[in-house]
Design a protein around this motif. Structure first.
Motif, PDB file in Angstrom:
ATOM      1  N   GLY A 101       0.833  -1.200   0.000  1.00 32.13           N
ATOM      2  CA  GLY A 101       0.000   0.000   0.000  1.00 32.13           C
ATOM      3  C   GLY A 101       0.868   1.251   0.000  1.00 32.13           C
ATOM      4  O   GLY A 101       2.064   1.198   0.294  1.00 32.13           O
ATOM      5  N   ASP A 102       0.245   2.365  -0.311  1.00 32.92           N
ATOM      6  CA  ASP A 102       0.976   3.635  -0.366  1.00 32.92           C
ATOM      7  C   ASP A 102       1.664   3.959   0.954  1.00 32.92           C
ATOM      8  O   ASP A 102       2.807   4.419   0.965  1.00 32.92           O
ATOM      9  CB  ASP A 102       0.040   4.782  -0.745  1.00 32.92           C
ATOM     10  N   GLY A 103       0.986   3.711   2.069  1.00 36.68           N
ATOM     11  CA  GLY A 103       1.565   4.015   3.379  1.00 36.68           C
ATOM     12  C   GLY A 103       2.811   3.204   3.658  1.00 36.68           C
ATOM     13  O   GLY A 103       3.804   3.729   4.166  1.00 36.68           O
ATOM     14  N   GLU A 104       2.761   1.923   3.317  1.00 33.25           N
ATOM     15  CA  GLU A 104       3.922   1.061   3.539  1.00 33.25           C
ATOM     16  C   GLU A 104       5.077   1.467   2.633  1.00 33.25           C
ATOM     17  O   GLU A 104       6.234   1.501   3.058  1.00 33.25           O
ATOM     18  CB  GLU A 104       3.540  -0.410   3.310  1.00 33.25           C
ATOM     19  N   ARG A 105       4.782   1.804   1.390  1.00 38.05           N
ATOM     20  CA  ARG A 105       5.854   2.266   0.486  1.00 38.05           C
ATOM     21  C   ARG A 105       6.472   3.557   1.005  1.00 38.05           C
ATOM     22  O   ARG A 105       7.690   3.715   0.985  1.00 38.05           O
ATOM     23  CB  ARG A 105       5.316   2.444  -0.934  1.00 38.05           C
ATOM     24  N   ARG A 106       5.649   4.483   1.494  1.00 39.77           N
ATOM     25  CA  ARG A 106       6.178   5.735   2.043  1.00 39.77           C
ATOM     26  C   ARG A 106       7.049   5.467   3.266  1.00 39.77           C
ATOM     27  O   ARG A 106       8.092   6.096   3.449  1.00 39.77           O
ATOM     28  CB  ARG A 106       5.046   6.696   2.391  1.00 39.77           C
ATOM     29  N   ARG A 107       6.629   4.511   4.123  1.00 45.53           N
ATOM     30  CA  ARG A 107       7.407   4.171   5.313  1.00 45.53           C
ATOM     31  C   ARG A 107       8.780   3.649   4.912  1.00 45.53           C
ATOM     32  O   ARG A 107       9.809   4.055   5.465  1.00 45.53           O
ATOM     33  CB  ARG A 107       6.656   3.129   6.150  1.00 45.53           C
ATOM     34  N   ILE A 108       8.807   2.766   3.922  1.00 43.75           N
ATOM     35  CA  ILE A 108      10.077   2.215   3.438  1.00 43.75           C
ATOM     36  C   ILE A 108      10.911   3.314   2.792  1.00 43.75           C
ATOM     37  O   ILE A 108      12.118   3.416   3.055  1.00 43.75           O
ATOM     38  CB  ILE A 108       9.825   1.052   2.464  1.00 43.75           C
ATOM     39  N   MET A 109      10.289   4.140   1.972  1.00 43.73           N
ATOM     40  CA  MET A 109      11.023   5.227   1.301  1.00 43.73           C
ATOM     41  C   MET A 109      11.697   6.147   2.323  1.00 43.73           C
ATOM     42  O   MET A 109      12.806   6.618   2.093  1.00 43.73           O
ATOM     43  CB  MET A 109      10.070   6.051   0.420  1.00 43.73           C
ATOM     44  N   ALA A 110      11.034   6.369   3.461  1.00 42.93           N
ATOM     45  CA  ALA A 110      11.599   7.235   4.493  1.00 42.93           C
ATOM     46  C   ALA A 110      12.848   6.615   5.117  1.00 42.93           C
ATOM     47  O   ALA A 110      13.714   7.344   5.616  1.00 42.93           O
ATOM     48  CB  ALA A 110      10.552   7.514   5.570  1.00 42.93           C
ATOM     49  N   GLN A 111      12.979   5.303   5.094  1.00 46.23           N
ATOM     50  CA  GLN A 111      14.129   4.614   5.678  1.00 46.23           C
ATOM     51  C   GLN A 111      15.323   4.542   4.721  1.00 46.23           C
ATOM     52  O   GLN A 111      16.452   4.314   5.162  1.00 46.23           O
ATOM     53  CB  GLN A 111      13.748   3.185   6.066  1.00 46.23           C
ATOM     54  N   LEU A 112      15.083   4.711   3.441  1.00 47.30           N
ATOM     55  CA  LEU A 112      16.138   4.473   2.449  1.00 47.30           C
ATOM     56  C   LEU A 112      17.349   5.393   2.575  1.00 47.30           C
ATOM     57  O   LEU A 112      18.474   4.902   2.447  1.00 47.30           O
ATOM     58  CB  LEU A 112      15.549   4.525   1.038  1.00 47.30           C
ATOM     59  N   PRO A 113      17.180   6.688   2.811  1.00 49.72           N
ATOM     60  CA  PRO A 113      18.388   7.526   2.935  1.00 49.72           C
ATOM     61  C   PRO A 113      19.330   7.045   4.042  1.00 49.72           C
ATOM     62  O   PRO A 113      20.547   7.015   3.851  1.00 49.72           O
ATOM     63  CB  PRO A 113      17.825   8.922   3.244  1.00 49.72           C
ATOM     64  N   GLU A 114      18.772   6.623   5.172  1.00 48.38           N
ATOM     65  CA  GLU A 114      19.614   6.126   6.267  1.00 48.38           C
ATOM     66  C   GLU A 114      20.298   4.818   5.885  1.00 48.38           C
ATOM     67  O   GLU A 114      21.472   4.610   6.179  1.00 48.38           O
ATOM     68  CB  GLU A 114      18.757   5.919   7.512  1.00 48.38           C
ATOM     69  N   ARG A 115      19.582   3.936   5.213  1.00 46.35           N
ATOM     70  CA  ARG A 115      20.169   2.662   4.776  1.00 46.35           C
ATOM     71  C   ARG A 115      21.310   2.897   3.791  1.00 46.35           C
ATOM     72  O   ARG A 115      22.371   2.283   3.892  1.00 46.35           O
ATOM     73  CB  ARG A 115      19.117   1.792   4.095  1.00 46.35           C
ATOM     74  N   LEU A 116      21.083   3.797   2.833  1.00 49.40           N
ATOM     75  CA  LEU A 116      22.118   4.071   1.824  1.00 49.40           C
ATOM     76  C   LEU A 116      23.329   4.755   2.453  1.00 49.40           C
ATOM     77  O   LEU A 116      24.463   4.479   2.073  1.00 49.40           O
ATOM     78  CB  LEU A 116      21.539   4.898   0.680  1.00 49.40           C
ATOM     79  N   ALA A 117      23.089   5.630   3.432  1.00 45.81           N
ATOM     80  CA  ALA A 117      24.193   6.273   4.139  1.00 45.81           C
ATOM     81  C   ALA A 117      25.018   5.232   4.892  1.00 45.81           C
ATOM     82  O   ALA A 117      26.253   5.298   4.908  1.00 45.81           O
ATOM     83  CB  ALA A 117      23.668   7.336   5.098  1.00 45.81           C
ATOM     84  N   ALA A 118      24.354   4.247   5.494  1.00 42.65           N
ATOM     85  CA  ALA A 118      25.060   3.180   6.208  1.00 42.65           C
ATOM     86  C   ALA A 118      25.918   2.367   5.241  1.00 42.65           C
ATOM     87  O   ALA A 118      27.046   1.987   5.574  1.00 42.65           O
ATOM     88  CB  ALA A 118      24.065   2.276   6.935  1.00 42.65           C
ATOM     89  N   LEU A 119      25.396   2.118   4.040  1.00 46.97           N
ATOM     90  CA  LEU A 119      26.186   1.401   3.030  1.00 46.97           C
ATOM     91  C   LEU A 119      27.426   2.200   2.641  1.00 46.97           C
ATOM     92  O   LEU A 119      28.518   1.656   2.542  1.00 46.97           O
ATOM     93  CB  LEU A 119      25.346   1.135   1.775  1.00 46.97           C
ATOM     94  N   ARG A 120      27.241   3.504   2.410  1.00 49.36           N
ATOM     95  CA  ARG A 120      28.381   4.368   2.043  1.00 49.36           C
ATOM     96  C   ARG A 120      29.411   4.419   3.158  1.00 49.36           C
ATOM     97  O   ARG A 120      30.611   4.343   2.909  1.00 49.36           O
ATOM     98  CB  ARG A 120      27.895   5.776   1.700  1.00 49.36           C
ATOM     99  N   ASN A 121      28.927   4.531   4.400  1.00 45.50           N
ATOM    100  CA  ASN A 121      29.846   4.587   5.534  1.00 45.50           C
ATOM    101  C   ASN A 121      30.623   3.287   5.688  1.00 45.50           C
ATOM    102  O   ASN A 121      31.823   3.303   5.971  1.00 45.50           O
ATOM    103  CB  ASN A 121      29.088   4.908   6.830  1.00 45.50           C
ATOM    104  N   ALA A 122      29.958   2.163   5.500  1.00 41.84           N
ATOM    105  CA  ALA A 122      30.622   0.865   5.594  1.00 41.84           C
ATOM    106  C   ALA A 122      31.660   0.713   4.489  1.00 41.84           C
ATOM    107  O   ALA A 122      32.752   0.210   4.716  1.00 41.84           O
ATOM    108  CB  ALA A 122      29.603  -0.272   5.537  1.00 41.84           C
ATOM    109  N   ALA A 123      31.318   1.170   3.283  1.00 40.61           N
ATOM    110  CA  ALA A 123      32.261   1.088   2.167  1.00 40.61           C
ATOM    111  C   ALA A 123      33.475   1.979   2.415  1.00 40.61           C
ATOM    112  O   ALA A 123      34.615   1.589   2.147  1.00 40.61           O
ATOM    113  CB  ALA A 123      31.567   1.480   0.864  1.00 40.61           C
TER     114      ALA A 123
END
Length: 67
Positions: free
Chosen positions: A39-61
């Motif tokens: 649903g739209d709400g679940e997609r928005r919830r996941i989208m809100a988490q993505l910047p932090e996840r991608l930052a963690a990947l960059r930091n780990a790299a």
């Protein structure tokens, strides 16, 4: 009439083995597979988490590169 579904996909589609998320969009394989059915709400919830996840990947790299 079809409406488009917002997606963070960058068509990179490579999973980081350490975190099990796509290095392009930051979603898990399960989230990618279920994206169209979420649903739209679940997609928005996941989208809100993505910047932090991608930052963690960059930091780990970056940490791995300096180790």
């Amino acid at each position: 009439r079809q409406t488009s579904i917002e997606t963070p996909c960058l068509q990179v589609c490579v999973l980081d083995p350490g975190r099990n998320v796509c290095i392009g969009c930051g979603r898990t394989l399960d989230e990618i597979a279920r994206w169209i059915a979420l649903g739209d709400g679940e997609r928005r919830r996941i989208m809100a988490q993505l910047p932090e996840r991608l930052a963690a990947l960059r930091n780990a790299a970056a940490a791995a590169a300096t180790a």
